[in-house]
Write a protein that holds these residues in place. Structure first.
Motif, short mmCIF file in Angstrom:
data_model
loop_
_atom_site.label_atom_id
_atom_site.label_comp_id
_atom_site.label_asym_id
_atom_site.label_seq_id
_atom_site.Cartn_x
_atom_site.Cartn_y
_atom_site.Cartn_z
N LYS A 1 0.80 -1.23 0.00
CA LYS A 1 0.00 0.00 0.00
C LYS A 1 0.83 1.29 0.00
CE LYS A 1 -4.03 -2.08 2.23
NZ LYS A 1 -5.08 -1.92 3.26
N ILE A 2 2.07 1.20 0.43
CA ILE A 2 2.94 2.38 0.46
C ILE A 2 4.07 2.19 -0.55
CG2 ILE A 2 4.47 3.81 1.86
CD1 ILE A 2 2.75 3.05 4.29
N GLY A 3 4.91 1.23 -0.30
CA GLY A 3 5.89 0.78 -1.29
C GLY A 3 7.05 1.71 -1.57
N LEU A 4 8.09 1.10 -2.10
CA LEU A 4 9.27 1.83 -2.54
C LEU A 4 9.12 2.26 -3.99
CD1 LEU A 4 12.05 -0.47 -1.01
CD2 LEU A 4 11.46 1.83 -0.23
N ASP A 5 9.70 3.39 -4.31
CA ASP A 5 9.74 3.87 -5.69
C ASP A 5 11.18 4.20 -6.06
OD1 ASP A 5 6.91 4.18 -6.76
OD2 ASP A 5 6.73 5.23 -4.85
N LEU A 6 11.47 4.17 -7.35
CA LEU A 6 12.76 4.67 -7.83
C LEU A 6 12.70 6.20 -7.85
CD1 LEU A 6 13.77 2.24 -10.71
CD2 LEU A 6 15.10 2.73 -8.65
N ILE A 7 13.63 6.81 -7.14
CA ILE A 7 13.60 8.27 -7.00
C ILE A 7 15.00 8.83 -7.26
CG2 ILE A 7 13.06 10.20 -5.47
CD1 ILE A 7 11.37 8.28 -3.79
N TYR A 8 15.06 9.85 -8.11
CA TYR A 8 16.30 10.60 -8.27
C TYR A 8 16.37 11.67 -7.19
CZ TYR A 8 16.78 8.61 -12.98
OH TYR A 8 16.93 7.74 -14.05
N LYS A 9 17.44 11.66 -6.43
CA LYS A 9 17.64 12.69 -5.42
C LYS A 9 18.97 13.39 -5.69
CE LYS A 9 14.77 10.76 -1.78
NZ LYS A 9 14.64 10.52 -0.32
N SER A 10 19.13 14.57 -5.11
CA SER A 10 20.31 15.37 -5.43
C SER A 10 20.95 15.95 -4.19
CB SER A 10 19.96 16.50 -6.40
OG SER A 10 19.56 15.97 -7.65
N ASN A 11 22.25 16.13 -4.28
CA ASN A 11 23.03 16.82 -3.28
C ASN A 11 23.62 18.05 -3.94
OD1 ASN A 11 24.76 17.58 -1.14
ND2 ASN A 11 26.39 16.27 -1.93
N TYR A 12 23.32 19.23 -3.39
CA TYR A 12 23.83 20.47 -3.94
C TYR A 12 24.98 20.95 -3.07
CZ TYR A 12 19.37 20.26 -6.37
OH TYR A 12 18.30 19.85 -7.12
N SER A 13 26.20 20.82 -3.57
CA SER A 13 27.39 21.20 -2.82
C SER A 13 28.26 22.11 -3.68
CB SER A 13 28.18 19.95 -2.43
OG SER A 13 29.36 20.28 -1.76
N ASP A 14 28.62 23.26 -3.09
CA ASP A 14 29.44 24.24 -3.83
C ASP A 14 28.82 24.56 -5.19
OD1 ASP A 14 31.31 24.39 -1.79
OD2 ASP A 14 32.46 22.71 -2.59
N ARG A 15 27.48 24.64 -5.20
CA ARG A 15 26.71 24.98 -6.41
C ARG A 15 26.93 23.95 -7.51
NH1 ARG A 15 24.65 29.97 -5.69
NH2 ARG A 15 24.16 30.30 -7.87
N LYS A 16 27.27 22.74 -7.10
CA LYS A 16 27.38 21.63 -8.04
C LYS A 16 26.35 20.59 -7.65
CE LYS A 16 32.35 22.30 -8.82
NZ LYS A 16 33.70 21.68 -8.71
N THR A 17 25.73 20.01 -8.66
CA THR A 17 24.66 19.07 -8.40
C THR A 17 25.15 17.64 -8.59
OG1 THR A 17 23.04 20.67 -9.21
CG2 THR A 17 22.31 18.39 -9.01
N GLU A 18 24.98 16.83 -7.56
CA GLU A 18 25.26 15.41 -7.66
C GLU A 18 23.94 14.67 -7.51
OE1 GLU A 18 28.22 14.15 -4.93
OE2 GLU A 18 29.64 15.72 -5.46
#
Length: 696
Positions: free
Chosen positions: A210-227
């Protein structure tokens, strides 16, 4: 007690204060006297505290007395207490000026011994709560900047935790005195029993279904660079499975968070470009071709549907907080009508001219009846997105919040949140949020959060089954009590706490989609914060000092300390950074540590040599710089030749060694300092310990 107890440690009065005189007719003078006497007895407040003042407040029929004692000699500090009319201690805080002047010292007793002191204090001050709490040990190191043990106790009912109620204590590691005490406790609340609840195994199956896992893109913004990283995760972490009926239940309300721009931009004239550095030139060229402020205002007025009656309040050009290449025009407008000011604002990408956000305060009466249904309002919102962001419309999905009931509606407006989706994977931080006025069928708010970044491939992903194995066996569900009013200041009397299976909150729920590793919120492998317990230091002369440093989180990575190995520069500086800057995250990147130490003047750029072995005089040099004594240490001609091997000291470091000797950071052996000796790892720990805890 009928209401929730405040958690605030600092006893400030945020409610309306009613003058004491107005309580006279309702016998509050007697209650105040009782509150004063009980507080003085509980907290041993003597006659030396000869100044007193108080305030009284009411919260829906409950009276709280805010009491303050101090000394006319101004030498004892303050004692602050919040106590209810029925004698419940909400908060206690003691400030002593001598406490702030203490140097950092090794605790006089262990944290476990302090825990017993804290338990005894609770039994004395709040005996009615003492039998219904459990201690939550985070296992985290102490803060090197204070001499305090901190303890949190959570309410327990029917052997199930209720995390919304707790007791927090701050205890002096030297004297054992309590400096802060606070309680948060629901009085009039019913905890449903544990009869006929579903099993943990069934809850896990229902959670998956009923809740479940999804594939999610997440990001880390460090020194104005996106990972950007790809995880199996939860689109909504604030829900769980009701332990009675197996349905999805909410833990607390969730509100979307949208990023704002930061950093001023400006347009330079072409004639000065030749005088600019490459980086400066890049910045100037980056804002060429932007729409003018006049064009941005025209577009903004069209979007908002406003005329000249709205006056421009402010106009700003910002760089996007995630990228130096994107610029945003932000404008605000106001209109005065019927003695009231109405506000509107708009944000537009200055290069692409894409609408990013707007808000327009409704001019309608909020009591007017809605003319558009939730479904009709949703269609209005969709048509708006199609018109202004047609390229994005095909890549979004509506987030339904059915578990909260019809909370999409607030009065006569509807809120809708869309999340960005790419190839059946969600982009965690990206989406569109809109608000539709259901009276006139117009949008009054729009927010687009849409990043330009590279997304990692979806090749070689672990199976969904393996991800669930990590979720249920390493992150774990637990049975807990919760209420619908968790974060509602208007607590309802007689409310009911329900049982829910939900994720434990001591670990992040980000599972690396390629390795199955639990990731922190920066996309790096999650590491539990624990005090190092080395098994290979028994024969080291510095074993007690190594253990003492570890209590404060000043320890080298790994399960072994390797005390007799020579210490490399990067490891010595790692210990020094942990000691000097306990909140600086150096585990992710040694390069960041070096950059920071160079900026702080502890290390010079030409001295960087990560794998080199540190000598005693080099270690001392870094420590004296960390103590901000380098200006004095550099006056080398003022120091005497006290040691038989003074000539072995680098002439530039003579002052550094002399100061370190005077502060007992180093000692002389047979009148020798041995400045060129290569330090072992336990020698390095010994120096850091002496730097922190020297009596001089």
């Amino acid at each position: 007690m009928k209401k929730k107890i405040s958690i605030a440690l600092v006893l400030v009065i945020v409610l309306t204060i009613i003058p004491f005189s107005s309580f006279a007719e309702t016998n509050y003078d007697k209650q105040l006297k009782e509150a004063i006497n009980k507080s003085k007895e509980l907290f041993d407040i003597g006659k030396e505290y000869d100044k007193f003042n108080q305030n009284i407040s009411t919260r829906d029929g409950e009276t709280v007395f805010y009491l303050n004692w101090s000394s006319s000699k101004e030498t004892l500090g303050d004692v602050n207490i919040a106590i209810t009319a029925d004698g419940t201690i909400e908060n206690y805080a003691k400030w002593d000026p001598s406490h702030n002047e203490q140097s950092i010292k090794i605790p006089e007793f262990s944290k476990e011994e302090g825990l017993e002191k804290a338990r005894k204090f609770i039994k004395k001050v709040s005996p009615e709560f003492a039998e219904n709490i459990i201690y939550i040990d985070t296992g985290e190191p102490l803060n090197i900047n204070d001499n305090i043990y901190r303890y949190r106790f959570v309410r327990i009912e029917n052997e199930v935790p209720y995390y919304n109620n707790d007791i927090n204590i701050a205890l002096d590691t030297l004297s054992g005195e309590i400096w802060e005490y606070s309680t948060r406790w629901d009085g009039d609340i019913k905890f449903i029993d544990k009869n006929n609840i579903i099993s943990l195994e069934k809850a896990e199956n229902l959670y998956r279904e009923k809740i479940g896992l999804d594939l999610i893109y997440k990001s880390n913004y460090s020194d104005r660079k996106t990972e950007t990283f790809l995880v199996y995760g939860l689109l909504n972490e604030d829900i769980g499975i009701n332990a009675k009926d197996g349905e999805v239940s909410a833990l607390y309300n969730h509100y979307p968070n949208y990023g704002e721009g930061e950093g001023m931009g400006g347009v330079e004239d072409e004639s000065i470009k030749s005088e600019l550095s490459p980086d400066e030139l890049k910045a100037v060229e980056g804002i060429e071709g932007l729409m003018s402020s006049g064009e941005a205002e025209k577009v903004g007025r069209e979007i908002l549907g406003i005329g000249v009656e709205y006056i421009v309040d402010s106009v700003s050009l910002y760089t996007d907080w995630r990228s130096d290449e994107d610029y945003l025009w932000e404008m605000s407008f106001t209109k005065e009508f019927n003695s009231k000011n109405y506000y509107a604002s708009v944000s537009i990408n200055a290069k692409t001219k894409k609408l990013l956000s707007f808000y327009k305060e409704s001019e309608l009466n909020m009591d007017e009846k809605t003319k558009f249904s939730k479904e009709q309002s949703l269609e209005i919102g969709k048509e708006f997105i199609k018109k202004f962001n047609p390229d994005d419309y095909g890549n979004i999905e509506l987030r339904e919040k059915t578990i909260y009931g019809d909370d999409l509606q607030e009065g006569n407006i509807y809120n809708y949140e869309f999340i960005r989706k790419i190839d059946n994977s969600y982009v965690g931080e990206d989406g569109i949020f809109i608000t539709v006025d259901a009276v006139n069928g117009k949008l009054i708010q729009y927010n687009l959060n849409w990043s330009n970044r590279d997304f990692p491939s979806k090749e070689n992903l672990i199976s969904l089954d393996k991800a669930y194995d990590v979720l249920f066996n390493h992150i774990e569900l637990e049975l807990k009590y919760t209420t619908k009013e968790n974060y509602d200041m208007d607590v309802i009397e007689g409310k009911e706490a329900i049982l829910i299976y939900a994720l434990k909150d001591n670990k992040p729920s980000n599972i690396d989609a390629k390795t199955g590793t639990i990731l922190n919120y920066a996309g790096k492998p999650y590491k539990e914060t624990v005090v190092a317990d080395y098994k290979d230091i028994k024969s080291s002369y510095a074993k007690d000092k190594i253990k003492a440093l570890a209590i404060y989180g000043i320890s080298l990575p790994g399960e072994k300390f390797k005390p007799k190995e020579e210490i490399e520069q990067k490891d010595f500086l790692y210990l020094l950074t942990k000691a000097k800057y306990p909140y600086f995250d150096i585990d992710e990147s040694i390069d960041n540590m070096y950059k920071y130490l160079i900026e702080e003047g502890i290390l010079k750029l030409e001295e960087k040599n990560a794998e080199s072995i540190v000598t005693k005089e080099e270690g001392v040099k870094y420590i004296i710089r960390a103590m901000d004594y380098s200006k004095v240490a550099d006056l080398k001609e003022i120091y005497k030749d006290l040691f038989s091997d003074t000539e072995d000291i680098d002439p530039e470091l003579k002052g550094y060694m002399s100061i370190a000797y005077g502060l007992e950071i180093i000692q002389a052996d047979d009148n020798k300092l041995n400045p060129k000796i290569k330090l072992k790892r336990d020698d390095g720990a010994n120096l850091i310990y002496n730097y922190l805890f020297s009596e001089k």
